[in-house]
Design a protein around this motif. Structure first.
Motif, PDB file in Angstrom:
ATOM      1  N   GLU A  42     -12.883   3.797 -24.190  1.00 49.11           N
ATOM      2  CA  GLU A  42     -11.596   4.656 -24.499  1.00 49.11           C
ATOM      3  C   GLU A  42     -10.714   3.635 -24.791  1.00 49.11           C
ATOM      4  O   GLU A  42     -10.504   2.799 -24.188  1.00 49.11           O
ATOM      5  CB  GLU A  42     -11.390   5.575 -23.456  1.00 49.11           C
ATOM      6  CG  GLU A  42     -12.377   6.789 -23.134  1.00 49.11           C
ATOM      7  CD  GLU A  42     -11.597   8.052 -22.366  1.00 49.11           C
ATOM      8  OE1 GLU A  42     -10.622   7.646 -21.835  1.00 49.11           O
ATOM      9  OE2 GLU A  42     -12.307   9.114 -22.432  1.00 49.11           O
ATOM     10  N   THR A  44      -7.701   2.846 -24.037  1.00 53.33           N
ATOM     11  CA  THR A  44      -6.681   2.910 -23.224  1.00 53.33           C
ATOM     12  C   THR A  44      -6.140   1.429 -23.321  1.00 53.33           C
ATOM     13  O   THR A  44      -6.536   0.453 -23.601  1.00 53.33           O
ATOM     14  CB  THR A  44      -6.906   3.265 -21.923  1.00 53.33           C
ATOM     15  OG1 THR A  44      -7.821   2.226 -21.255  1.00 53.33           O
ATOM     16  CG2 THR A  44      -7.661   4.621 -21.655  1.00 53.33           C
ATOM     17  N   SER A 197      -8.735  14.559 -24.633  1.00 54.19           N
ATOM     18  CA  SER A 197     -10.006  13.743 -24.823  1.00 54.19           C
ATOM     19  C   SER A 197      -9.451  12.667 -26.139  1.00 54.19           C
ATOM     20  O   SER A 197     -10.183  12.020 -26.916  1.00 54.19           O
ATOM     21  CB  SER A 197     -11.223  14.341 -25.503  1.00 54.19           C
ATOM     22  OG  SER A 197     -10.934  15.171 -26.681  1.00 54.19           O
ATOM     23  N   THR A 199      -8.104   9.607 -26.464  1.00 55.61           N
ATOM     24  CA  THR A 199      -8.417   8.003 -26.280  1.00 55.61           C
ATOM     25  C   THR A 199      -9.868   8.090 -26.873  1.00 55.61           C
ATOM     26  O   THR A 199     -10.355   6.966 -27.392  1.00 55.61           O
ATOM     27  CB  THR A 199      -8.511   7.434 -25.083  1.00 55.61           C
ATOM     28  OG1 THR A 199      -8.940   8.087 -23.685  1.00 55.61           O
ATOM     29  CG2 THR A 199      -6.791   7.328 -24.552  1.00 55.61           C
ATOM     30  N   ALA A 200     -10.716   8.908 -26.125  1.00 49.28           N
ATOM     31  CA  ALA A 200     -12.307   8.841 -26.738  1.00 49.28           C
ATOM     32  C   ALA A 200     -12.320   9.267 -28.076  1.00 49.28           C
ATOM     33  O   ALA A 200     -13.179   8.644 -28.990  1.00 49.28           O
ATOM     34  CB  ALA A 200     -12.874  10.061 -26.088  1.00 49.28           C
ATOM     35  N   SER A 203     -11.407   5.895 -30.179  1.00 46.78           N
ATOM     36  CA  SER A 203     -12.556   5.101 -30.159  1.00 46.78           C
ATOM     37  C   SER A 203     -13.678   5.579 -31.187  1.00 46.78           C
ATOM     38  O   SER A 203     -14.215   4.870 -31.797  1.00 46.78           O
ATOM     39  CB  SER A 203     -13.099   5.151 -28.760  1.00 46.78           C
ATOM     40  OG  SER A 203     -14.124   4.332 -28.690  1.00 46.78           O
TER      41      SER A 203
END
Length: 226
Positions: A42, A44, A197, A199-200, A203
């Motif tokens: 992720e 972050t 969700s 950050t996922a 990605s």
């Protein structure tokens, strides 16, 4: 230390044998290594900082081992840092795509998770600088001397990814206000699920954007023969 998500040994070897004429190759290899390090995580700030530190350490280790006469460690480090900055530009673009998608679906950027996403964008440059400082601190002599002017230049002039991140955060805030003024309707619950969700999601966008850079035998993707 977490296991690198890229082939650190391959990057070390590349910088260990690099010549002053390989600037473009070094930048490309470092960009690909950084993107590989970011993929599967992720996005972050903590994960970005960790990935950048690992890539910087690999490049620094390789440069320290380079036996070629006339090599300028500072110049090689500059190529590595430029490559990492280029990779972060793609991470910033991935954030922009994800945020824009959510806003068009009715998400409110004042919502907790998306508000944090905007704040994190504005901290992107500080995150890169912190990662480079960590790598430099662990480099030891004589690489510490090579790192010093690189860090000084970053602090004085900033980074391309940092400037783009700040611009993106401002543009996204403006897009949100425009969306609110035009009263776009959307399912707030669906938007909230997406936001949680986030950050996922970023990605995943980054992985899709990075596919074009994939090439067999690159320093970032090469798997060591067993």
């Amino acid at each position: 230390m977490a296991k690198p998500m890229f082939d650190a040994d391959a990057l070390i070897s590349m910088f260990e044998s690099a010549t002053a004429q390989q600037g473009a190759q070094l930048r490309k290899a470092t960009t690909e290594a950084t993107l590989a390090a970011l993929q599967g995580r992720e996005l972050t700030l903590k994960n970005i900082r960790g990935a950048l530190k690992q890539v910087a350490e690999a490049a620094s280790t390789g440069i320290a081992k380079n036996p070629l006469p006339g090599i300028d460690p500072e110049s090689l480090l500059d190529q590595a840092v430029t490559g990492m900055d280029q990779a972060l530009l793609k991470a910033v673009e991935a954030n922009r795509v994800a945020l824009s998608t959510l806003v068009t679906q009715g998400a409110d950027l004042r919502e907790k998770h998306l508000g944090k996403a905007l704040a994190d964008l504005e901290k992107m440059e500080d995150t890169m600088f912190a990662a480079m400082k960590k790598a430099a601190a662990g480099a030891g002599a004589p690489m510490a001397d090579a790192w010093a002017p690189i860090l000084e230049k970053m602090q004085a002039g900033g980074t391309l990814s940092g400037a783009q991140a700040a611009t993106t955060a401002e543009a996204m805030a403006e897009q949100m206000h425009s969306a609110m003024r035009s009263s776009r309707a959307a399912s707030m619950r669906a938007a909230q699920v997406l936001a949680e969700s986030y950050t996922a999601m970023v990605s995943g966008v980054l992985i899709g954007m990075s596919d074009a850079l994939s090439s067999g035998g690159s320093a970032a993707r090469k798997t060591k023969a067993k």
